[in-house]
Write a protein that holds these residues in place. Sequence first.
Motif, PDB file in Angstrom:
ATOM      1  N   MET A  45       0.836  -1.177   0.000  1.00 23.44           N
ATOM      2  CA  MET A  45       0.000   0.000   0.000  1.00 23.44           C
ATOM      3  C   MET A  45       0.880   1.239   0.000  1.00 23.44           C
ATOM      4  N   LYS A  46       0.285   2.342  -0.445  1.00 21.91           N
ATOM      5  CA  LYS A  46       0.953   3.632  -0.380  1.00 21.91           C
ATOM      6  C   LYS A  46      -0.110   4.711  -0.324  1.00 21.91           C
ATOM      7  N   MET A  47       0.266   5.867   0.160  1.00 26.32           N
ATOM      8  CA  MET A  47      -0.653   6.993   0.206  1.00 26.32           C
ATOM      9  C   MET A  47      -0.980   7.408  -1.217  1.00 26.32           C
ATOM     10  N   ALA A  48      -2.244   7.788  -1.483  1.00 28.59           N
ATOM     11  CA  ALA A  48      -2.677   8.164  -2.822  1.00 28.59           C
ATOM     12  C   ALA A  48      -2.887   9.674  -2.964  1.00 28.59           C
ATOM     13  N   HIS A  49      -3.723  10.254  -2.080  1.00 29.07           N
ATOM     14  CA  HIS A  49      -3.944  11.694  -2.157  1.00 29.07           C
ATOM     15  C   HIS A  49      -4.523  12.214  -0.846  1.00 29.07           C
ATOM     16  N   THR A  50      -4.506  13.534  -0.727  1.00 23.31           N
ATOM     17  CA  THR A  50      -5.153  14.237   0.369  1.00 23.31           C
ATOM     18  C   THR A  50      -6.165  15.185  -0.251  1.00 23.31           C
ATOM     19  N   CYS A  51      -7.374  15.207   0.268  1.00 26.40           N
ATOM     20  CA  CYS A  51      -8.441  16.064  -0.244  1.00 26.40           C
ATOM     21  C   CYS A  51      -8.546  17.332   0.594  1.00 26.40           C
ATOM     22  N   VAL A  52      -8.669  18.465  -0.102  1.00 22.91           N
ATOM     23  CA  VAL A  52      -8.925  19.749   0.533  1.00 22.91           C
ATOM     24  C   VAL A  52     -10.129  20.347  -0.188  1.00 22.91           C
ATOM     25  N   ARG A  53     -11.163  20.703   0.547  1.00 23.65           N
ATOM     26  CA  ARG A  53     -12.357  21.305  -0.060  1.00 23.65           C
ATOM     27  C   ARG A  53     -12.147  22.816  -0.155  1.00 23.65           C
ATOM     28  N   VAL A  54     -12.425  23.374  -1.329  1.00 25.09           N
ATOM     29  CA  VAL A  54     -12.137  24.786  -1.582  1.00 25.09           C
ATOM     30  C   VAL A  54     -13.374  25.538  -2.040  1.00 25.09           C
ATOM     31  N   LYS A  55     -13.422  26.835  -1.743  1.00 21.71           N
ATOM     32  CA  LYS A  55     -14.578  27.637  -2.161  1.00 21.71           C
ATOM     33  C   LYS A  55     -14.334  28.361  -3.478  1.00 21.71           C
ATOM     34  N   ASP A  56     -13.069  28.610  -3.851  1.00 19.54           N
ATOM     35  CA  ASP A  56     -12.735  29.263  -5.123  1.00 19.54           C
ATOM     36  C   ASP A  56     -11.659  28.407  -5.784  1.00 19.54           C
ATOM     37  N   LEU A  57     -12.077  27.540  -6.683  1.00 19.11           N
ATOM     38  CA  LEU A  57     -11.178  26.550  -7.275  1.00 19.11           C
ATOM     39  C   LEU A  57      -9.984  27.190  -7.962  1.00 19.11           C
ATOM     40  N   GLU A  58     -10.214  28.182  -8.789  1.00 15.05           N
ATOM     41  CA  GLU A  58      -9.099  28.760  -9.542  1.00 15.05           C
ATOM     42  C   GLU A  58      -8.125  29.508  -8.634  1.00 15.05           C
ATOM     43  N   ALA A  59      -8.629  30.168  -7.590  1.00 20.33           N
ATOM     44  CA  ALA A  59      -7.732  30.838  -6.636  1.00 20.33           C
ATOM     45  C   ALA A  59      -6.856  29.810  -5.926  1.00 20.33           C
ATOM     46  N   SER A  60      -7.430  28.668  -5.579  1.00 15.19           N
ATOM     47  CA  SER A  60      -6.662  27.621  -4.899  1.00 15.19           C
ATOM     48  C   SER A  60      -5.641  26.985  -5.833  1.00 15.19           C
ATOM     49  N   VAL A  61      -6.033  26.695  -7.072  1.00 19.17           N
ATOM     50  CA  VAL A  61      -5.091  26.133  -8.043  1.00 19.17           C
ATOM     51  C   VAL A  61      -3.931  27.095  -8.243  1.00 19.17           C
ATOM     52  N   THR A  62      -4.239  28.375  -8.406  1.00 19.51           N
ATOM     53  CA  THR A  62      -3.191  29.388  -8.595  1.00 19.51           C
ATOM     54  C   THR A  62      -2.260  29.439  -7.395  1.00 19.51           C
ATOM     55  N   PHE A  63      -2.819  29.418  -6.181  1.00 21.18           N
ATOM     56  CA  PHE A  63      -2.002  29.456  -4.970  1.00 21.18           C
ATOM     57  C   PHE A  63      -1.005  28.302  -4.944  1.00 21.18           C
ATOM     58  N   TYR A  64      -1.471  27.088  -5.114  1.00 21.97           N
ATOM     59  CA  TYR A  64      -0.587  25.923  -5.006  1.00 21.97           C
ATOM     60  C   TYR A  64       0.443  25.879  -6.135  1.00 21.97           C
ATOM     61  N   LYS A  65       0.069  26.372  -7.318  1.00 19.28           N
ATOM     62  CA  LYS A  65       1.035  26.444  -8.414  1.00 19.28           C
ATOM     63  C   LYS A  65       2.096  27.497  -8.133  1.00 19.28           C
ATOM     64  N   GLU A  66       1.679  28.688  -7.705  1.00 23.20           N
ATOM     65  CA  GLU A  66       2.629  29.779  -7.464  1.00 23.20           C
ATOM     66  C   GLU A  66       3.484  29.558  -6.224  1.00 23.20           C
ATOM     67  N   ALA A  67       2.878  29.069  -5.159  1.00 20.62           N
ATOM     68  CA  ALA A  67       3.617  28.911  -3.898  1.00 20.62           C
ATOM     69  C   ALA A  67       4.564  27.719  -3.920  1.00 20.62           C
ATOM     70  N   PHE A  68       4.168  26.615  -4.572  1.00 19.20           N
ATOM     71  CA  PHE A  68       4.936  25.380  -4.467  1.00 19.20           C
ATOM     72  C   PHE A  68       5.273  24.708  -5.795  1.00 19.20           C
ATOM     73  N   ASN A  69       4.903  25.300  -6.900  1.00 18.75           N
ATOM     74  CA  ASN A  69       5.156  24.714  -8.225  1.00 18.75           C
ATOM     75  C   ASN A  69       4.389  23.422  -8.468  1.00 18.75           C
ATOM     76  N   PHE A  70       3.230  23.282  -7.818  1.00 19.58           N
ATOM     77  CA  PHE A  70       2.374  22.136  -8.128  1.00 19.58           C
ATOM     78  C   PHE A  70       1.982  22.204  -9.596  1.00 19.58           C
ATOM     79  N   GLU A  71       1.747  21.043 -10.171  1.00 28.00           N
ATOM     80  CA  GLU A  71       1.258  20.936 -11.541  1.00 28.00           C
ATOM     81  C   GLU A  71      -0.073  20.213 -11.515  1.00 28.00           C
TER      82      GLU A  71
END
Length: 124
Positions: A1-27
């Motif tokens: 077994m291995k960890m698959a994902h962590t879920c975070v519920r968001v109210k503004d999807l695009e603001a959250s996507v932008t944050f994680y991309k800009e702050a941490f280089n998530f893709e």
Amino acid sequence: MKMAHTCVRVKDLEASVTFYKEAFNFEESRRRDFPENKFTLVYLTLPGDDYELELTYNYDHPGYELGDGYGHIAIATEDLEALHAKHKAAGFNVTELKHLPNVPPSYYFIIDPDGYKVEVIREK
């Protein structure tokens, strides 16, 4: 077994996507939209890592109460001080560098658009 994902519920999807991309280089690895059920899932990964952060956006939901039981996700970095300086310069909501008793500074927290704390730790 291995960890698959962590879920975070968001109210503004695009603001959250932008944050994680800009702050941490998530893709964005994939996006699944379910308009008939009024929700969208966006999966983000860090380069070279297959563990995913799932952002869940429920249409028509004004936001979420974090409560006092919410933990946090943690992201490790080789250069803690440089990333901390980058986050501060970018205007993100960050704490000062912190430490455990009798240990040099080794972490800080950054707050995402929904108020979730992300711990940034020195990579071991």
